[in-house]
Design a protein around this motif. Structure first.
Motif, PDB file in Angstrom:
ATOM      1  N   LEU A  72       0.824  -1.210   0.000  1.00  0.00           N
ATOM      2  CA  LEU A  72       0.000   0.000   0.000  1.00  0.00           C
ATOM      3  C   LEU A  72       0.857   1.260   0.000  1.00  0.00           C
ATOM      4  O   LEU A  72       0.528   2.252  -0.657  1.00  0.00           O
ATOM      5  N   GLN A  73       1.970   1.215   0.728  1.00  0.00           N
ATOM      6  CA  GLN A  73       2.889   2.359   0.753  1.00  0.00           C
ATOM      7  C   GLN A  73       3.467   2.599  -0.645  1.00  0.00           C
ATOM      8  O   GLN A  73       3.575   3.743  -1.087  1.00  0.00           O
ATOM      9  N   ASP A  74       3.823   1.518  -1.345  1.00  0.00           N
ATOM     10  CA  ASP A  74       4.341   1.642  -2.708  1.00  0.00           C
ATOM     11  C   ASP A  74       3.300   2.267  -3.629  1.00  0.00           C
ATOM     12  O   ASP A  74       3.617   3.132  -4.456  1.00  0.00           O
ATOM     13  N   LYS A  75       2.045   1.826  -3.499  1.00  0.00           N
ATOM     14  CA  LYS A  75       0.972   2.401  -4.316  1.00  0.00           C
ATOM     15  C   LYS A  75       0.777   3.878  -3.992  1.00  0.00           C
ATOM     16  O   LYS A  75       0.554   4.695  -4.895  1.00  0.00           O
ATOM     17  N   LEU A  76       0.854   4.220  -2.718  1.00  0.00           N
ATOM     18  CA  LEU A  76       0.703   5.612  -2.313  1.00  0.00           C
ATOM     19  C   LEU A  76       1.810   6.477  -2.909  1.00  0.00           C
ATOM     20  O   LEU A  76       1.548   7.576  -3.408  1.00  0.00           O
ATOM     21  N   GLU A  77       3.032   5.989  -2.860  1.00  0.00           N
ATOM     22  CA  GLU A  77       4.152   6.748  -3.414  1.00  0.00           C
ATOM     23  C   GLU A  77       3.990   6.944  -4.922  1.00  0.00           C
ATOM     24  O   GLU A  77       4.240   8.035  -5.446  1.00  0.00           O
ATOM     25  N   ALA A  78       3.542   5.894  -5.622  1.00  0.00           N
ATOM     26  CA  ALA A  78       3.326   5.999  -7.066  1.00  0.00           C
ATOM     27  C   ALA A  78       2.200   6.992  -7.366  1.00  0.00           C
ATOM     28  O   ALA A  78       2.323   7.826  -8.278  1.00  0.00           O
ATOM     29  N   SER A 123       1.237   9.469  -5.461  1.00  0.00           N
ATOM     30  CA  SER A 123       1.713  10.806  -5.107  1.00  0.00           C
ATOM     31  C   SER A 123       2.586  11.384  -6.218  1.00  0.00           C
ATOM     32  O   SER A 123       2.453  12.562  -6.575  1.00  0.00           O
ATOM     33  N   ALA A 124       3.452  10.558  -6.772  1.00  0.00           N
ATOM     34  CA  ALA A 124       4.308  11.014  -7.869  1.00  0.00           C
ATOM     35  C   ALA A 124       3.454  11.377  -9.086  1.00  0.00           C
ATOM     36  O   ALA A 124       3.693  12.420  -9.730  1.00  0.00           O
ATOM     37  N   GLU A 125       2.453  10.554  -9.375  1.00  0.00           N
ATOM     38  CA  GLU A 125       1.565  10.831 -10.504  1.00  0.00           C
ATOM     39  C   GLU A 125       0.798  12.137 -10.265  1.00  0.00           C
ATOM     40  O   GLU A 125       0.638  12.956 -11.171  1.00  0.00           O
ATOM     41  N   VAL A 176       0.024  18.014 -11.270  1.00  0.00           N
ATOM     42  CA  VAL A 176       0.000  19.399 -10.780  1.00  0.00           C
ATOM     43  C   VAL A 176       1.004  20.238 -11.573  1.00  0.00           C
ATOM     44  O   VAL A 176       0.698  21.363 -12.001  1.00  0.00           O
ATOM     45  N   THR A 177       2.182  19.690 -11.803  1.00  0.00           N
ATOM     46  CA  THR A 177       3.198  20.401 -12.573  1.00  0.00           C
ATOM     47  C   THR A 177       2.712  20.648 -13.998  1.00  0.00           C
ATOM     48  O   THR A 177       2.869  21.763 -14.535  1.00  0.00           O
ATOM     49  N   ALA A 178       2.108  19.635 -14.610  1.00  0.00           N
ATOM     50  CA  ALA A 178       1.587  19.785 -15.970  1.00  0.00           C
ATOM     51  C   ALA A 178       0.481  20.840 -16.006  1.00  0.00           C
ATOM     52  O   ALA A 178       0.400  21.658 -16.942  1.00  0.00           O
ATOM     53  N   LYS A 179      -0.369  20.871 -14.992  1.00  0.00           N
ATOM     54  CA  LYS A 179      -1.448  21.873 -14.917  1.00  0.00           C
ATOM     55  C   LYS A 179      -0.860  23.275 -14.805  1.00  0.00           C
ATOM     56  O   LYS A 179      -1.312  24.211 -15.473  1.00  0.00           O
TER      57      LYS A 179
END
Length: 89
Positions: free
Chosen positions: A54-60, A62-64, A69-72
């Motif tokens: 679950l932590q790995d999914k959260l990190e992925a 969050s990065a996405e 946000v950067t693209a926006k």
């Protein structure tokens, strides 16, 4: 019809014996499922593995999200620049 004394004694003894068996049954400990240390360790390890997944999914995620946000923000800057160019024209 009157019961003879022997029948009364047998009936009384039977009732007393039944009461004794019931009382003894109620006093017996209920077998509980006692997990061994190895079982508890296996459960803890499995839970830790799930938590890590679950932590790995959260990190992925969050990065996405951060990439979105950067693209926006980049798109918003381009919109503002285009709006400024349109205004100038």
């Amino acid at each position: 019809m009157r019961a003879n004394p022997l029948t009364k004694m047998i009936t009384g003894f039977g009732a007393f014996a039944l009461a004794g068996v019931m009382a003894a049954t109620l006093m017996m400990p209920v077998p509980a499922h006692a997990a061994t240390a190895a079982e508890l360790q296996a459960q803890a390890s499995a839970t830790l593995d799930k938590l890590q997944a679950l932590q790995d999914k959260l990190e992925a995620a969050s990065a996405e999200y951060n990439d979105a946000v950067t693209a926006k923000e980049d798109a918003q800057k381009k919109i503002e620049e285009a709006t400024g160019q349109i205004t100038d024209l």
